[in-house]
Write a protein that holds these residues in place. Structure first.
Motif, PDB file in Angstrom:
ATOM      1  N   ASN A   1       0.854  -1.179   0.000  1.00  0.00           N
ATOM      2  CA  ASN A   1       0.000   0.000   0.000  1.00  0.00           C
ATOM      3  C   ASN A   1       0.898   1.239   0.000  1.00  0.00           C
ATOM      4  O   ASN A   1       1.104   1.881   1.024  1.00  0.00           O
ATOM      5  N   MET A   2       1.457   1.553  -1.163  1.00  0.00           N
ATOM      6  CA  MET A   2       2.345   2.701  -1.305  1.00  0.00           C
ATOM      7  C   MET A   2       1.760   3.662  -2.318  1.00  0.00           C
ATOM      8  O   MET A   2       1.215   3.244  -3.348  1.00  0.00           O
ATOM      9  N   ALA A   3       1.888   4.940  -2.025  1.00  0.00           N
ATOM     10  CA  ALA A   3       1.379   5.976  -2.916  1.00  0.00           C
ATOM     11  C   ALA A   3       2.471   6.428  -3.876  1.00  0.00           C
ATOM     12  O   ALA A   3       3.653   6.155  -3.680  1.00  0.00           O
ATOM     13  N   ALA A   4       2.045   7.143  -4.918  1.00  0.00           N
ATOM     14  CA  ALA A   4       2.967   7.719  -5.902  1.00  0.00           C
ATOM     15  C   ALA A   4       3.886   6.660  -6.495  1.00  0.00           C
ATOM     16  O   ALA A   4       5.086   6.870  -6.672  1.00  0.00           O
ATOM     17  N   LEU A   5       3.308   5.494  -6.798  1.00  0.00           N
ATOM     18  CA  LEU A   5       4.070   4.377  -7.361  1.00  0.00           C
ATOM     19  C   LEU A   5       3.179   3.653  -8.363  1.00  0.00           C
ATOM     20  O   LEU A   5       2.288   2.901  -7.991  1.00  0.00           O
ATOM     21  N   GLY A   6       3.405   3.941  -9.656  1.00  0.00           N
ATOM     22  CA  GLY A   6       2.620   3.320 -10.699  1.00  0.00           C
ATOM     23  C   GLY A   6       2.910   1.834 -10.821  1.00  0.00           C
ATOM     24  O   GLY A   6       3.879   1.326 -10.242  1.00  0.00           O
ATOM     25  N   HIS A   7       2.097   1.122 -11.574  1.00  0.00           N
ATOM     26  CA  HIS A   7       2.260  -0.321 -11.681  1.00  0.00           C
ATOM     27  C   HIS A   7       3.600  -0.702 -12.295  1.00  0.00           C
ATOM     28  O   HIS A   7       4.269  -1.625 -11.819  1.00  0.00           O
ATOM     29  N   GLU A   8       4.010  -0.030 -13.367  1.00  0.00           N
ATOM     30  CA  GLU A   8       5.309  -0.328 -13.963  1.00  0.00           C
ATOM     31  C   GLU A   8       6.427  -0.027 -12.971  1.00  0.00           C
ATOM     32  O   GLU A   8       7.417  -0.776 -12.893  1.00  0.00           O
ATOM     33  N   GLU A   9       6.247   1.040 -12.194  1.00  0.00           N
ATOM     34  CA  GLU A   9       7.260   1.406 -11.195  1.00  0.00           C
ATOM     35  C   GLU A   9       7.318   0.362 -10.081  1.00  0.00           C
ATOM     36  O   GLU A   9       8.405   0.046  -9.574  1.00  0.00           O
TER      37      GLU A   9
END
Length: 519
Positions: free
Chosen positions: A405-413
């Motif tokens: 559950n992390m924010a500012a992290l897209g799927h590719e990232e």
């Protein structure tokens, strides 16, 4: 190749300097937000969330939802649903007791469309306060839109576009950009309201089209991104994953393109919803609202014509937490703050991740800020699964990051950082059960993640306290040389295992290792 040199080390930045600012852990204003409880009384669900952890990117310490259906039938009767009212009150009484047991202080409670529109809303509000001690702040639609938009900003500080939050009895739109919430408006486009529209599909679609046209007059057109907030939208996003056979089942920051989403909406209209519910684990109460929500989403896409549609798991509840943050906390990178907190509580040597990043950074030269933060995040997390059995650390690292559950992290990232951490513990990814997820990355990104992981693998064992005290790395792409310039201390630490790991790193870079000894 081994050579000797007496060249001095390059000056290193002061210990308290950091591109991401000093850690927040000792900041009194951050500590004050370390555990915050909020309650959202919506038309369809009643939920309590207790946030805990790094103030800028909190974890969910406690999260409970009851699908009460408080606003079901409201448009027809003008009153709260009797059964929904009982269920909502029981949930709120429980939440009040839980908060006291957790010793988290007063809960911040908001009530939205159902309570504000029902003629017995004030009576319910008074009952809740007198019996549980919880004060329900009944907010209007535009305030609901603002809080939802702030929730998106908590997860996406750089978000720019149009927020759309759908509930049971209302739907809100808000414009965001540069960290600011702009024009916003509310409408009666929640599925419970649409159930009361008379006539067939033609009349219903005309009603939806008319209401969205009114909203467009306030928020304008030309928004490249549409951010979806609300359980009905998340259910549709999950169905989109099912249709596409998408490999990563994380809804937050799941991105869809208009053409593909419209195909999914066509698919939903023709599908057996009970079968889809069984496949996706969607609740019956939520799935019942999906067909009407799908009609609204179709019109939103066709009216606003966004280039991209993003799913947000953050909304009003996160917006309430964001409301309490001082501006300087809001400007922090949520991902890096979350990784810093994980390192502090889970790693063997908190603070080493930053040093490790400084040690391996010369291998990559100048990298864009978006990439630099991913490298930093990986380094901060490199030792957080050390308690896992050695045979499973590589998998645990990858799993933790891709599903965290992390924010500012897209799927590719997520996959990039996860793959780097996999290689921090394992040279080869061949035969990994995660291979379907690697398809989200380009070949160049896979190669970069491998190099990053093997660089961490080498640096993490080369020195106990600070690898920069033992040597410096440099990479000459033209010559194809990976250079390790050792200090006197490093020469004593550069043993057989270190040499093998440096060789593996060099091989992944298609370079020749060159060790330079001190004079």
């Amino acid at each position: 190749m081994i050579a000797k040199t007496d060249a001095p080390r390059q000056a290193q930045p002061a210990e308290d300097w950091d591109a991401f600012g000093k850690p927040l852990f000792d900041d009194p204003s951050a500590r004050a937000l370390s555990r915050v409880g909020v309650v959202d009384v919506g038309s369809n669900s009643v939920r309590m969330v207790v946030f805990d952890g790094a103030a800028r990117s909190p974890a969910y310490f406690y999260n409970e939802k009851v699908m009460a259906g408080l606003g079901q039938g409201l448009a027809e009767t003008g009153r709260l649903n009797p059964r929904g009212r009982e269920r909502a009150f029981a949930a709120l009484r429980r939440f009040s007791a839980l908060a006291k047991g957790m010793d988290i202080g007063p809960l911040t409670c908001v009530a939205t469309a159902a309570v504000r529109d029902a003629e017995d809303g004030p009576e319910f509000q008074h009952l809740v306060e007198s019996e549980t001690g919880l004060h329900l702040h009944v907010i209007d639609g535009r305030e609901e839109a603002r809080l939802s938009a702030q929730g998106v900003l908590l997860g996406w500080p750089e978000a720019s576009g149009l927020i759309c939050d759908i509930g049971g009895n209302s739907m809100e739109l808000a414009v965001i950009g540069k960290g600011v919430v702009g024009p916003r408006e509310t409408s009666a486009l929640g599925p419970f309201r649409l159930q009361q529209v008379k006539g067939g599909r033609k009349e219903l679609m005309a009603h939806i089209r008319n209401e969205i046209a009114k909203l467009a007059e306030v928020v304008g057109l030309g928004h490249e991104r549409l951010y979806l907030v609300g359980g009905s939208w998340r259910a549709i996003a999950r169905l989109d994953m099912e249709r596409r056979n998408y490999p990563l089942l994380v809804l937050h920051e799941y991105r869809m393109e208009p053409e593909g989403l419209l195909k999914t909406l066509d698919w939903i209209e023709k599908a057996d919803l009970s079968a889809l519910r069984a496949k996706t684990g969607t609740s019956a109460a939520r799935m019942d609202l999906v067909p009407l929500a799908a009609l609204v989403l179709r019109e939103l896409v066709e009216t606003f014509r966004p280039r991209e549609i993003d799913t947000s798991s953050y909304g009003i509840r996160e917006g309430l937490l964001y409301e309490q943050m001082p501006e300087r906390l809001r400007k922090r990178d949520p991902l890096v703050e979350a990784c810093r907190f994980s390192e502090k509580v889970m790693a063997r040597m908190p603070g080493f991740g930053k040093k490790l990043h400084s040690f391996i950074a010369p291998l990559f030269g100048e990298v864009p800020p978006a990439r630099y933060r991913l490298h930093r995040a990986a380094c901060l997390l490199h030792d957080t699964t050390w308690r896992t059995h050695p045979d499973y650390r590589a998998e645990a690292c990858f799993d933790n990051v891709t599903r965290a559950n992390m924010a500012a992290l897209g799927h590719e990232e997520r996959v990039f950082v996860g793959l780097a951490l996999l290689h921090r513990y394992k040279n080869s990814r061949a035969g990994s059960r995660f291979e379907p997820l690697f398809s989200l990355l380009t070949e160049a990104e896979i190669q970069e993640a491998e190099i990053l992981g093997k660089a961490m693998r080498f640096g993490a064992m080369f020195s106990i306290h600070d690898p920069q005290d033992t040597g410096q790395l440099a990479y000459d792409a033209k010559k194809g040389v990976l250079e390790l310039r050792l200090t006197k201390r490093g020469a004593g630490l550069f043993g057989e295992v270190a040499e093998a790991r440096l060789g593996s790193l060099a091989a992944s870079m298609k370079a020749r290792p060159e060790i330079i000894l001190p004079l």
